[in-house]
Design a protein around this motif. Structure first.
Motif, mmCIF file in Angstrom:
data_model
loop_
_atom_site.group_PDB
_atom_site.id
_atom_site.type_symbol
_atom_site.label_atom_id
_atom_site.label_comp_id
_atom_site.label_asym_id
_atom_site.label_seq_id
_atom_site.Cartn_x
_atom_site.Cartn_y
_atom_site.Cartn_z
ATOM 1 N N LEU A 39 60.939 -99.603 -32.803
ATOM 2 C CA LEU A 39 61.694 -98.916 -33.828
ATOM 3 C C LEU A 39 61.100 -99.480 -35.029
ATOM 4 O O LEU A 39 60.373 -100.324 -35.215
ATOM 5 N N THR A 40 60.931 -98.314 -36.023
ATOM 6 C CA THR A 40 60.334 -98.593 -37.392
ATOM 7 C C THR A 40 61.563 -99.047 -38.328
ATOM 8 O O THR A 40 62.660 -99.165 -37.776
ATOM 9 N N PRO A 41 61.220 -99.740 -39.551
ATOM 10 C CA PRO A 41 62.282 -100.043 -40.377
ATOM 11 C C PRO A 41 63.396 -99.126 -40.505
ATOM 12 O O PRO A 41 64.624 -99.197 -40.643
ATOM 13 N N ARG A 42 63.059 -97.593 -40.537
ATOM 14 C CA ARG A 42 64.031 -96.603 -40.788
ATOM 15 C C ARG A 42 64.745 -96.465 -39.521
ATOM 16 O O ARG A 42 65.867 -96.376 -39.458
ATOM 17 N N GLY A 43 64.110 -96.649 -38.434
ATOM 18 C CA GLY A 43 64.914 -96.542 -37.134
ATOM 19 C C GLY A 43 65.753 -97.911 -37.175
ATOM 20 O O GLY A 43 66.992 -97.451 -36.490
ATOM 21 N N ILE A 44 65.537 -98.879 -37.526
ATOM 22 C CA ILE A 44 66.277 -99.917 -37.319
ATOM 23 C C ILE A 44 67.600 -99.812 -38.021
ATOM 24 O O ILE A 44 68.646 -100.101 -37.758
ATOM 25 N N GLY A 45 67.359 -99.277 -39.439
ATOM 26 C CA GLY A 45 68.657 -98.948 -40.360
ATOM 27 C C GLY A 45 69.205 -97.896 -39.596
ATOM 28 O O GLY A 45 70.590 -98.059 -39.781
ATOM 29 N N ALA A 46 68.788 -96.925 -38.982
ATOM 30 C CA ALA A 46 69.457 -95.958 -38.520
ATOM 31 C C ALA A 46 70.174 -96.271 -37.387
ATOM 32 O O ALA A 46 71.612 -95.842 -37.147
ATOM 33 N N ALA A 47 69.827 -97.130 -36.504
ATOM 34 C CA ALA A 47 70.536 -97.598 -35.479
ATOM 35 C C ALA A 47 71.367 -98.741 -35.867
ATOM 36 O O ALA A 47 72.763 -98.466 -35.186
ATOM 37 N N CYS A 48 71.504 -99.433 -36.903
ATOM 38 C CA CYS A 48 72.351 -100.245 -37.257
ATOM 39 C C CYS A 48 73.633 -99.613 -38.044
ATOM 40 O O CYS A 48 74.715 -99.864 -37.755
ATOM 41 N N LEU A 49 73.108 -98.560 -38.741
ATOM 42 C CA LEU A 49 74.089 -97.658 -39.293
ATOM 43 C C LEU A 49 75.010 -96.908 -38.339
ATOM 44 O O LEU A 49 76.309 -96.876 -38.527
ATOM 45 N N GLY A 50 74.366 -96.250 -37.280
ATOM 46 C CA GLY A 50 75.227 -95.816 -36.288
ATOM 47 C C GLY A 50 76.050 -96.773 -35.181
ATOM 48 O O GLY A 50 77.241 -96.374 -35.125
#
Length: 437
Positions: free
Chosen positions: A15-26
């Motif tokens: 995961l990229t930082p953006r992907g980590i953020g999206a996964a955490c948000l979801g």
């Protein structure tokens, strides 16, 4: 097998930082929406998680070298082979196999990282110059090998991300290139006439025969009457006859592999002093062989082996075959132990005694040996012209064995000199030549 490769590629996705953020948000929105009974909030969170999952699978299952957007890698090294401590230029090209939007899209999101063995990259590593176009990425860099051998360059490591920048994957692209590294050589003062005088005084002059003639390239100072016009017309360059009976006799350079670190040490902790001593011995033997070849002698380079095969070892006869001598040095390694080293010297000396030609000169770079190996080497000196450069061991425990080796070889007719390892090759050779002349 394909499933295993696919799983391997998927496991390399991160995961990229953006992907980590999206996964955490979801992951936060879905349970929060369920608690608050807000379907829109649940859907928004699920969409974020689904986007990450789809990007993960899409990037993980995608093969860069196949499909509509297939990419291929070409790598060129010049010069090839490379000489140790000399600079070589490497050109790397990543290009689309066919012009397509998918290939251009892959190239635009691709980051490259070249892999190189430490022995090739040297202490400074790789400093690349990159130029990118829509259909290709060109990389240029320099290498300065620090050790002789055959070292790996590549495969290329690629890092790519999905369209939304949620995940990234690092995967190899293309195959590895194995770069041979020649030892350094220096031009030694090989006095052909003096060598011939020593040969005649030791073995007696022979009558000249047409069978004694070999061909080599013309060099300034050669007698024009010795030009072989038929070969010159066929090859497009002047070739002259070099008669062995006139002092240009075949030369065999024998390298004792016991001077190199033992083979089992290659995978363990390296001893820099032992490695440097071994490389010095290889470079000295290579310098002797190439110098005699340049002087017009048919020359070959042999190493001690437990099961030597001398029948297929041909003499290099022209300067164009110089590369064959240096190629033979690339993969030279030490023996598996001291006992194997003594046995290999014994068997190689016996084989050389049976295979040597009339008037052949043997020049050996040797370490100290046990009585059996000394006796086998001594037999060569009784039957022909032999020179030996004995390398003094760093351990004082082997000094007595070195003295015994030198005494027995001299008693059998060898011309012997001793030298410490890493002595300047020109000085080491001059000491041996003074002993012989």
């Amino acid at each position: 097998m394909r499933w295993r490769d696919t799983l391997t590629r998927i496991s390399r996705v991160r995961l990229t930082p953006r992907g980590i953020g999206a996964a955490c948000l979801g992951g936060a929105l879905v349970p929060l929406g369920l608690v608050l009974t807000l379907p829109d909030l649940v859907g928004l969170g699920a969409a974020a998680l689904l986007a990450v999952a789809v990007a993960w699978v899409a990037i993980g299952t995608q093969r860069l070298e196949s499909g509509r957007g297939a990419l291929h890698v070409t790598r060129a090294v010049a010069p090839n082979p490379v000489v140790r401590d000399r600079t070589a230029e490497v050109s790397l090209l990543v290009a689309a196999h066919q012009a397509s939007g998918a290939a251009y899209e892959r190239l635009s999101r691709l980051r490259l990282s070249e892999q190189a063995a430490h022995e090739l990259a040297g202490h400074q590593g790789i400093r690349a110059r990159v130029s990118a176009r829509a259909d290709r990425i060109a990389v240029h860099y320099s290498l300065t090998p620090t050790r002789r051998g055959r070292w790996s360059l590549g495969p290329l490591l690629t890092t790519r991300t999905d369209v939304f920048g949620l995940v990234r994957a690092t995967q190899p692209l293309g195959s590895a290139t194995h770069v041979p590294v020649w030892p350094r050589t220096v031009e030694l003062a090989v006095r052909t006439r003096s060598v011939g005088d020593v040969d005649h005084s030791s073995t007696g002059a022979r009558l000249q025969s047409s069978d004694d003639s070999v061909l080599r390239e013309y060099v300034a100072g050669d007698d024009p009457r010795r030009v072989h016009w038929a070969s010159a017309a066929r090859r497009g360059q002047l070739m002259v006859r070099a008669d062995e009976s006139a002092g240009v006799r075949p030369v065999t350079v024998l390298l004792d592999r016991s001077l190199l670190p033992h083979w089992q040490e290659a995978g363990g902790p390296r001893r820099p002093a032992a490695v440097d001593d071994g490389e010095w011995a290889v470079e000295l033997a290579a310098s002797i062989a190439t110098s005699f070849l340049d002087a017009g002698h048919p020359t070959r380079l042999l190493t001690t082996a437990v099961a030597p095969r001398l029948e297929g070892q041909r003499f290099a006869t022209t300067r164009a075959s110089r590369s064959a001598l240096l190629d033979a040095c690339v993969d030279i390694r030490g023996h598996r132990g001291a006992a194997e080293g003594h046995h290999a010297t014994t068997t190689t000396a016996h084989a050389l005694r049976l295979a040597r030609t009339a008037g052949e000169i043997v020049i050996a770079v040797l370490g100290p040996h046990d009585p059996d190996a000394r006796h086998a080497l001594a037999t060569l000196g009784v039957e022909g012209t032999c020179w030996a450069l004995l390398v003094s061991p760093r351990s004082p425990g082997f000094q007595h064995e070195l003295d015994e080796t030198a005494a027995e070889l001299r008693a059998s007719g060898w011309h012997v000199s001793t030298s410490e390892s890493r002595t300047d090759p020109e000085r080491a050779w001059a000491l041996l030549a003074e002993r012989a002349l």
